[in-house]
Scaffold this motif. Structure first.
Motif, PDB file in Angstrom:
ATOM      1  N   SER A  30     -41.304   9.198   2.608  1.00  0.00           N
ATOM      2  CA  SER A  30     -40.944   8.704   1.265  1.00  0.00           C
ATOM      3  C   SER A  30     -40.167   9.792   0.539  1.00  0.00           C
ATOM      4  O   SER A  30     -40.657  10.398  -0.427  1.00  0.00           O
ATOM      5  CB  SER A  30     -42.211   8.339   0.493  1.00  0.00           C
ATOM      6  N   CYS A  31     -38.946  10.030   0.999  1.00  0.00           N
ATOM      7  CA  CYS A  31     -38.170  11.169   0.490  1.00  0.00           C
ATOM      8  C   CYS A  31     -37.909  11.058  -1.014  1.00  0.00           C
ATOM      9  O   CYS A  31     -37.777  12.073  -1.707  1.00  0.00           O
ATOM     10  CB  CYS A  31     -36.850  11.267   1.238  1.00  0.00           C
ATOM     11  N   CYS A  83     -34.102  19.472   1.124  1.00  0.00           N
ATOM     12  CA  CYS A  83     -34.428  19.124   2.504  1.00  0.00           C
ATOM     13  C   CYS A  83     -33.166  18.820   3.325  1.00  0.00           C
ATOM     14  O   CYS A  83     -32.408  17.899   3.003  1.00  0.00           O
ATOM     15  CB  CYS A  83     -35.349  17.918   2.501  1.00  0.00           C
ATOM     16  N   TYR A 101     -33.229  15.278   4.977  1.00  0.00           N
ATOM     17  CA  TYR A 101     -32.942  14.207   4.017  1.00  0.00           C
ATOM     18  C   TYR A 101     -31.447  14.187   3.713  1.00  0.00           C
ATOM     19  O   TYR A 101     -30.824  13.107   3.651  1.00  0.00           O
ATOM     20  CB  TYR A 101     -33.763  14.442   2.746  1.00  0.00           C
TER      21      TYR A 101
HETATM   22  S1  SF4 Z   1     -37.914  14.475   5.139  1.00  0.00           S
HETATM   23 FE1  SF4 Z   1     -37.622  16.109   3.633  1.00  0.00          FE
HETATM   24  S2  SF4 Z   1     -37.323  15.050   1.691  1.00  0.00           S
HETATM   25 FE2  SF4 Z   1     -38.164  13.576   3.117  1.00  0.00          FE
HETATM   26  S3  SF4 Z   1     -40.355  13.610   2.751  1.00  0.00           S
HETATM   27 FE3  SF4 Z   1     -39.945  15.065   4.425  1.00  0.00          FE
HETATM   28  S4  SF4 Z   1     -39.621  17.057   3.454  1.00  0.00           S
HETATM   29 FE4  SF4 Z   1     -39.485  15.494   1.864  1.00  0.00          FE
END
Ligand code: SF4
Length: 379
Positions: free
Chosen positions: A219-220, A229, A232
């Motif tokens: 759930s970014c 991130c 992301y």
């Molecule tokens: S992928 Fe990156 S932005 Fe998405 S939930 Fe994980 S750490 Fe957070």
């Protein structure tokens, strides 16, 4: 970065006594940085959580703490009591190691002259991670988890959840297990960034991995690290962590005999202590050879492993069971005992038991359907 995570965690973390009762002192509020917690309950929880999710662990942890609320009670329990309480959690070597470790820890605490009613005083437990690392079943991440939770020690953790979060945060291009030192460094850097808050930081990292940065559907949009991130930003967080090329999972048919004698008793044996299911009880049997009839497999296995002769009768049940590294089909037949005093040639011990007594023995999960089918058949 670490501070952002802590801000998110205060509102979105799993900070409820119902979710992590081992993290709460008697006053019922989340511990202040200077407070120490009882390492006993934390140690049990950390080991249970090594391969298992929090919501699965919770009822097991509660039952365990009711049965063995203190270290000395666990140390004086029998292995059978311990394995019965663990039944269904899997990876049974964890339970056997907890049991063995309880005796080592007790001896250590006794050596340091602690009164018997003081074993659960946090100040009497070892605070040096090197001491914990010498105990069975305690690796670096578990030691860090126990000591940061109990004593707020500035030690990093690196479990599956944390690896996934860090792999995504940095869009790391290879499987995490090939870059362990890099991942430890990232985890340590987070601890170093918030001095005095390692307990909360480690809990926050685990909670983020378990509830937001989940394996399939992260759930970014609610993640405190969305702006930082790399995965992301690449629009494909699910591609991380990079996985090893998948191995083909072997499939094997196991012939199993539920052997019944003239007194109506059933024959069970206790596995050797090695391996995934070590120390558990089971119905005897073994692998089907290529081209072999399953009834011949059962006769052969019982002759080789127990030195008995049986007449293989009707099929009782077929059970498919998947482990992470293999898939098994158990083809289970009722058998009538003909000759031979059962010998534990490939097990620790063998025992004739009444069907109603089977519930007193810890069995692997796959065997519960066999027991249910047997009890239904005998009904
Ligand atoms: S992928 Fe990156 S932005 Fe998405 S939930 Fe994980 S750490 Fe957070």
């Amino acid at each position: 970065m670490a501070a952002d995570l802590l801000v998110w965690w205060v509102a979105g973390g799993r900070r409820d006594v119902a979710q992590k009762p081992w993290m709460f002192p008697a006053h019922g509020r989340w511990p202040a940085p200077e407070e120490s917690l009882d390492p006993y309950g934390i140690w049990i929880a950390e080991v249970m959580l090594q391969q298992t999710q929090l919501q699965v662990v919770l009822p097991y942890w509660k039952r365990w703490m009711e049965a063995f609320p203190r270290l000395e009670l666990l140390a004086s329990a029998s292995e059978q009591q311990v394995l019965l309480l663990w039944q269904g959690l899997g990876y049974y070597s964890r339970a056997r190691r907890l049991h063995a470790t309880s005796r080592l820890l007790l001896a250590q605490l006794e050596r340091s002259d602690v009164e018997s009613n003081g074993f659960n005083q946090p100040s009497h437990w070892p605070v040096d991670p090197e001491v914990w690392l010498e105990l069975p079943g305690i690796g670096r991440s578990t030691a860090g988890g126990i000591l940061s939770s109990a004593f707020n020690s500035p030690l990093a953790i690196l479990d599956g959840n944390v690896r996934r979060v860090l792999a995504r945060l940095h869009a790391h291009p290879e499987p995490p297990m090939r870059a362990q030192s890099q991942f430890w460094l990232w985890s340590e850097n987070l601890i170093d960034a918030v001095p005095g808050l390692s307990r909360n930081l480690n809990q926050a990292l685990m909670d983020l991995g378990a509830t937001v940065c989940t394996p399939r559907h992260p759930s970014c949009e609610v993640c405190p690290w969305d702006a930082l991130c790399a995965a992301y930003a690449s629009d494909s967080p699910q591609q991380y962590p990079v996985k090893e090329a998948p191995r083909e999972i072997p499939f094997q048919v196991i012939g199993v005999g539920v052997v019944i004698n003239d007194a109506g008793e059933v024959l069970i044996d206790q596995r050797l202590n090695e391996g995934l299911l070590g120390g558990l009880w089971e119905f005897p049997g073994g692998k089907q050879e290529p081209g072999e009839l399953i009834t011949d497999t059962i006769c052969r296995e019982l002759r080789e492993e127990l030195a008995i002769e049986v007449r293989v009768e009707q099929e009782l049940i077929k059970v498919d069971h998947a482990y992470s590294h293999k898939k098994l089909r158990f083809e289970v037949h009722l058998c009538h005992w003909l000759a031979g005093d059962p010998q534990p040639l490939a097990s620790q011990q063998v025992r004739w038991v009444k069907p109603s007594e089977l519930a007193d023995y810890p069995f692997p999960a796959a065997n519960s359907r066999i027991i249910a089918a047997l009890l239904k058949h005998l009904d």
